[in-house]
Design a protein around this motif. Structure first.
Motif, PDB file in Angstrom:
ATOM      1  N   ASP A  17       0.818  -1.209   0.000  1.00  0.00           N
ATOM      2  CA  ASP A  17       0.000   0.000   0.000  1.00  0.00           C
ATOM      3  C   ASP A  17       0.856   1.267   0.000  1.00  0.00           C
ATOM      4  O   ASP A  17       0.386   2.327  -0.386  1.00  0.00           O
ATOM      5  CB  ASP A  17      -0.939   0.007   1.216  1.00  0.00           C
ATOM      6  CG  ASP A  17      -0.185  -0.080   2.534  1.00  0.00           C
ATOM      7  OD1 ASP A  17       0.609  -1.032   2.700  1.00  0.00           O
ATOM      8  OD2 ASP A  17      -0.396   0.790   3.402  1.00  0.00           O
ATOM      9  N   LEU A  18       2.101   1.161   0.419  1.00  0.00           N
ATOM     10  CA  LEU A  18       3.017   2.305   0.416  1.00  0.00           C
ATOM     11  C   LEU A  18       3.676   2.364  -0.966  1.00  0.00           C
ATOM     12  O   LEU A  18       4.651   1.691  -1.235  1.00  0.00           O
ATOM     13  CB  LEU A  18       4.064   2.158   1.526  1.00  0.00           C
ATOM     14  CG  LEU A  18       3.499   2.094   2.945  1.00  0.00           C
ATOM     15  CD1 LEU A  18       4.588   1.768   3.945  1.00  0.00           C
ATOM     16  CD2 LEU A  18       2.797   3.396   3.309  1.00  0.00           C
ATOM     17  N   LYS A  19       3.118   3.163  -1.832  1.00  0.00           N
ATOM     18  CA  LYS A  19       3.501   3.151  -3.248  1.00  0.00           C
ATOM     19  C   LYS A  19       4.821   3.862  -3.534  1.00  0.00           C
ATOM     20  O   LYS A  19       5.495   3.549  -4.500  1.00  0.00           O
ATOM     21  CB  LYS A  19       2.399   3.792  -4.108  1.00  0.00           C
ATOM     22  CG  LYS A  19       1.055   3.101  -3.988  1.00  0.00           C
ATOM     23  CD  LYS A  19       1.086   1.714  -4.543  1.00  0.00           C
ATOM     24  CE  LYS A  19      -0.302   1.090  -4.503  1.00  0.00           C
ATOM     25  NZ  LYS A  19      -0.274  -0.345  -4.663  1.00  0.00           N
ATOM     26  N   LYS A 106      -4.140 -12.648   4.018  1.00  0.00           N
ATOM     27  CA  LYS A 106      -5.157 -12.769   2.973  1.00  0.00           C
ATOM     28  C   LYS A 106      -6.349 -11.861   3.273  1.00  0.00           C
ATOM     29  O   LYS A 106      -6.843 -11.161   2.388  1.00  0.00           O
ATOM     30  CB  LYS A 106      -5.616 -14.220   2.867  1.00  0.00           C
ATOM     31  CG  LYS A 106      -6.644 -14.457   1.801  1.00  0.00           C
ATOM     32  CD  LYS A 106      -7.065 -15.919   1.759  1.00  0.00           C
ATOM     33  CE  LYS A 106      -8.181 -16.107   0.752  1.00  0.00           C
ATOM     34  NZ  LYS A 106      -8.725 -17.455   0.802  1.00  0.00           N
ATOM     35  N   GLN A 107      -6.780 -11.845   4.525  1.00  0.00           N
ATOM     36  CA  GLN A 107      -7.921 -11.015   4.895  1.00  0.00           C
ATOM     37  C   GLN A 107      -7.612  -9.532   4.758  1.00  0.00           C
ATOM     38  O   GLN A 107      -8.453  -8.756   4.309  1.00  0.00           O
ATOM     39  CB  GLN A 107      -8.382 -11.346   6.310  1.00  0.00           C
ATOM     40  CG  GLN A 107      -9.052 -12.700   6.401  1.00  0.00           C
ATOM     41  CD  GLN A 107      -9.426 -13.091   7.820  1.00  0.00           C
ATOM     42  OE1 GLN A 107      -8.881 -12.567   8.791  1.00  0.00           O
ATOM     43  NE2 GLN A 107     -10.359 -14.007   7.945  1.00  0.00           N
ATOM     44  N   VAL A 108      -6.408  -9.132   5.105  1.00  0.00           N
ATOM     45  CA  VAL A 108      -6.014  -7.729   4.969  1.00  0.00           C
ATOM     46  C   VAL A 108      -5.997  -7.340   3.496  1.00  0.00           C
ATOM     47  O   VAL A 108      -6.496  -6.287   3.112  1.00  0.00           O
ATOM     48  CB  VAL A 108      -4.637  -7.478   5.629  1.00  0.00           C
ATOM     49  CG1 VAL A 108      -4.066  -6.136   5.220  1.00  0.00           C
ATOM     50  CG2 VAL A 108      -4.752  -7.579   7.145  1.00  0.00           C
ATOM     51  N   ARG A 112      -8.413  -4.664   1.599  1.00  0.00           N
ATOM     52  CA  ARG A 112      -7.816  -3.572   0.863  1.00  0.00           C
ATOM     53  C   ARG A 112      -8.204  -3.613  -0.605  1.00  0.00           C
ATOM     54  O   ARG A 112      -8.032  -2.638  -1.338  1.00  0.00           O
ATOM     55  CB  ARG A 112      -6.303  -3.696   1.017  1.00  0.00           C
ATOM     56  CG  ARG A 112      -5.562  -2.424   0.966  1.00  0.00           C
ATOM     57  CD  ARG A 112      -4.092  -2.545   1.269  1.00  0.00           C
ATOM     58  NE  ARG A 112      -3.462  -3.685   0.633  1.00  0.00           N
ATOM     59  CZ  ARG A 112      -2.504  -4.422   1.183  1.00  0.00           C
ATOM     60  NH1 ARG A 112      -2.079  -4.153   2.375  1.00  0.00           N
ATOM     61  NH2 ARG A 112      -1.975  -5.432   0.539  1.00  0.00           N
ATOM     62  N   GLY A 113      -8.685  -4.763  -1.059  1.00  0.00           N
ATOM     63  CA  GLY A 113      -9.101  -4.893  -2.447  1.00  0.00           C
ATOM     64  C   GLY A 113      -8.033  -5.473  -3.354  1.00  0.00           C
ATOM     65  O   GLY A 113      -8.188  -5.473  -4.561  1.00  0.00           O
TER      66      GLY A 113
END
Length: 115
Positions: A17-19, A106-108, A112-113
């Protein structure tokens, strides 16, 4: 492999998520531009430990001296008391911890999509 490339691989593995490098530096609490310096230098032990703590990995992995394929011992990682357990029971605890960790990741990702 440089420390920078190792840290960027850790980011891709644990925090996709940290692009940007800047967002990674902010999240860890590092000075702007410090990660780019690790192409030609090595962070101090204190800074490397900060990175290791952020990703929940060993400092050796940050420095690139530990194989990324090495499966950390979940008993040690989660500081599980195995006193009184047989070797088979300890192995089962390890398997359950690995399963729980993968399920949580997996759930995270799904939340997050990323799927």
């Amino acid at each position: 492999m440089t420390v920078k490339s190792t840290v960027l691989k850790l980011r891709d593995e644990y925090r996709p998520d940290l692009k940007t490098v800047a967002s990674l530096e902010r999240a860890i609490g590092l000075s702007n531009g410090i990660v780019s310096q690790w192409d030609t230098s090595v962070p101090s032990k204190r800074t490397a430990q900060k990175v290791a703590d952020f990703f929940h990995v060993s400092i050796e992995r940050v420095y690139g001296t530990q194989s990324t394929k090495e499966d950390p011992d979940p008993i040690a990682l989660y500081r599980i008391n195995t006193r009184g357990l047989s070797k088979d029971e300890i192995e089962e605890v390890k398997n359950q911890l690995r399963f729980a960790e993968e399920l949580a990741r997996k759930q995270v990702r799904e939340k997050r999509g990323d799927k």
